[in-house]
Design an enzyme around this catalytic site. Structure first.
Site, short mmCIF file in Angstrom:
data_model
loop_
_atom_site.label_atom_id
_atom_site.label_comp_id
_atom_site.label_asym_id
_atom_site.label_seq_id
_atom_site.Cartn_x
_atom_site.Cartn_y
_atom_site.Cartn_z
N ALA A 8 1.75 -0.23 9.50
CA ALA A 8 2.75 -1.17 10.00
C ALA A 8 2.62 -2.52 9.31
O ALA A 8 3.62 -3.14 8.94
CB ALA A 8 2.61 -1.33 11.51
N SER A 9 1.39 -2.96 9.12
CA SER A 9 1.18 -4.27 8.48
C SER A 9 1.64 -4.25 7.02
O SER A 9 2.29 -5.19 6.56
CB SER A 9 -0.29 -4.68 8.57
OG SER A 9 -1.12 -3.88 7.74
N LYS A 10 1.34 -3.18 6.31
CA LYS A 10 1.72 -3.12 4.90
C LYS A 10 3.21 -2.83 4.71
O LYS A 10 3.84 -3.30 3.75
CB LYS A 10 0.87 -2.08 4.18
CG LYS A 10 -0.59 -2.47 4.04
CD LYS A 10 -0.76 -3.78 3.29
CE LYS A 10 -2.21 -4.12 3.01
NZ LYS A 10 -2.37 -5.37 2.23
N ILE A 43 -8.23 3.30 -4.02
CA ILE A 43 -8.90 2.53 -5.05
C ILE A 43 -10.37 2.35 -4.64
O ILE A 43 -10.67 2.17 -3.46
CB ILE A 43 -8.24 1.14 -5.23
CG1 ILE A 43 -6.73 1.29 -5.46
CG2 ILE A 43 -8.89 0.38 -6.38
CD1 ILE A 43 -6.35 2.07 -6.70
N TYR A 84 -2.50 -0.40 10.13
CA TYR A 84 -2.52 -0.76 8.71
C TYR A 84 -1.18 -0.45 8.07
O TYR A 84 -0.63 -1.26 7.32
CB TYR A 84 -3.64 0.00 8.01
CG TYR A 84 -3.78 -0.31 6.55
CD1 TYR A 84 -4.35 -1.51 6.13
CD2 TYR A 84 -3.35 0.59 5.58
CE1 TYR A 84 -4.48 -1.80 4.78
CE2 TYR A 84 -3.49 0.31 4.23
CZ TYR A 84 -4.05 -0.88 3.83
OH TYR A 84 -4.18 -1.17 2.50
N SER A 93 0.85 -1.19 0.00
CA SER A 93 0.00 0.00 0.00
C SER A 93 0.88 1.23 0.00
O SER A 93 2.05 1.19 0.41
CB SER A 93 -0.89 0.01 1.25
OG SER A 93 -1.53 1.25 1.43
#
Length: 251
Positions: A158-160, A189, A156, A143
Site C-alpha cells: 500500500a505504501s509503495k 535486491i 508495504y 517497488s
C-alpha cells in the site's frame, strides 16, 4: 571515460546509510554531484562518510528521520544551506516488514505508511520550491509490490503503491514548472532489508515464487545506476515514468 553527468549539481539522498541509498549517494558523488546523504543511522552514515572521503567524493551526512515533519523541514533546509542549490532529490528511505494481514497491528501499518509514503511526501513538499528554482528532478523508490500482489506485505504494498501514484501526480502538476518526477520499482535486491526477510508463521512458502527473480537477486549498484540515468539530463523527456528492475519477476 567516467560519466560526470552531475558536475556542479547538488543532490539529497534519503535512506543513504545502506543498500540502494548508499549505492546511490556514492554513484552520484562519483559522477560529480555534491551529495547530502541522510539517514536515521549515525554509525552507518559515519562509515559512508569515511568511504566517500577515501574515494574523493563530495559528500556530507545528516542524521534525519523522514517520518517526522520537523525532521524533514530541518533536513531540507540544512541540505540547501550546504549545497547552495538543490537539483536532485532521491527518496530511498523505507522500511519493510512481513506478517499475515489479519495479524498486522495498526502500529506497524502506520509505521510503514509514515516512513515509506508520508516521508516521501514530506521531503518532496519541502524540496519542490527549490527544484522549481533549479529546474531539478525527483526520483522516488517504489517497488514491484506496487505493481503486483506481494504476500504478507499489505502495508508495504500500500505504501509503495501510494509512492507510485503520488509521483505520477507530481509529474503532471509540476511539468510546466520544469520539474520531473519518476520512480524506480526494484524487485528482490540484495540489501539489508531483504536479508532480514523471514516467513510469517504458517506462511505458504510456494507463494515466494511470486516475488523471486529468475536469475537471482539484483545489486544496489545496479539500481543506483538506473537512478543516476533517470536523474540525469539524458532522461530529460522522462517524466511520470516508472522503471521496473526485477529480474523478470513480473514478466
Amino acid at each position: 571515460m567516467p560519466l560526470q553527468r552531475f558536475e556542479g549539481r547538488g543532490a539529497l539522498v534519503t535512506g543513504a546509510a545502506s543498500g540502494i541509498g548508499r549505492a546511490t549517494a556514492l554513484r552520484l558523488g562519483a559522477e560529480g554531484a555534491t551529495v547530502v546523504a541522510a539517514d536515521v543511522n549515525p554509525d552507518l552514515l559515519a562509515t559512508l562518510s569515511s568511504e566517500a572521503e577515501v574515494t574523493g567524493r563530495s559528500l556530507s551526512t545528516l542524521v534525519s528521520d523522514v517520518g517526522t515533519e520537523l525532521g524533514v523541514d530541518t533536513l531540507v533546509a540544512e541540505a540547501v544551506a550546504r549545497l547552495g542549490t538543490l537539483d536532485v532529490v532521491i527518496n530511498v528511505a523505507g522500511v519493510l516488514s512481513f506478517s499475515h494481514t489479519h495479524e498486522e497491528t495498526l502500529e506497524e501499518w502506520s509505521r510503514l505508511i509514515t516512513i515509506n509514503l508520508t516521508g516521501t511526501f514530506l521531503v518532496c513538499r519541502r524540496a519542490l520550491p527549490h527544484l522549481v528554482s533549479s529546474g531539478g528532478n525527483i526520483v522516488n523508490l517504489a517497488s514491484t509490490a506496487a505493481h503486483a500482489g506481494q504476500p504478507w506485505a499489505a502495508a508495504y504494498s500500500a505504501s509503495k503503491g501510494g509512492v507510485l501514484a503520488f509521483t505520477r501526480a507530481l509529474a503532471v502538476e509540476y511539468a510546466g514548472a520544469g520539474v520531473r518526477a519518476n520512480t524506480i520499482s526494484p524487485g528482490a535486491i540484495d540489501t539489508p532489508i531483504t536479508q532480514a526477510f523471514h516467513l510469517p508463521e504458517g506462511a505458504d512458502a510456494k507463494l515466494l515464487r511470486r516475488v523471486t527473480p529468475i536469475g537471482g537477486f539484483g545489486t544496489p549498484e545496479g539500481i543506483a545506476a538506473a537512478i543516476a540515468y533517470v536523474a540525469s539530463d539524458e532522461a530529460s523527456h522522462m517524466n511520470g515514468a516508472d522503471i521496473l528492475i526485477d529480474g523478470a519477476t513480473l514478466a
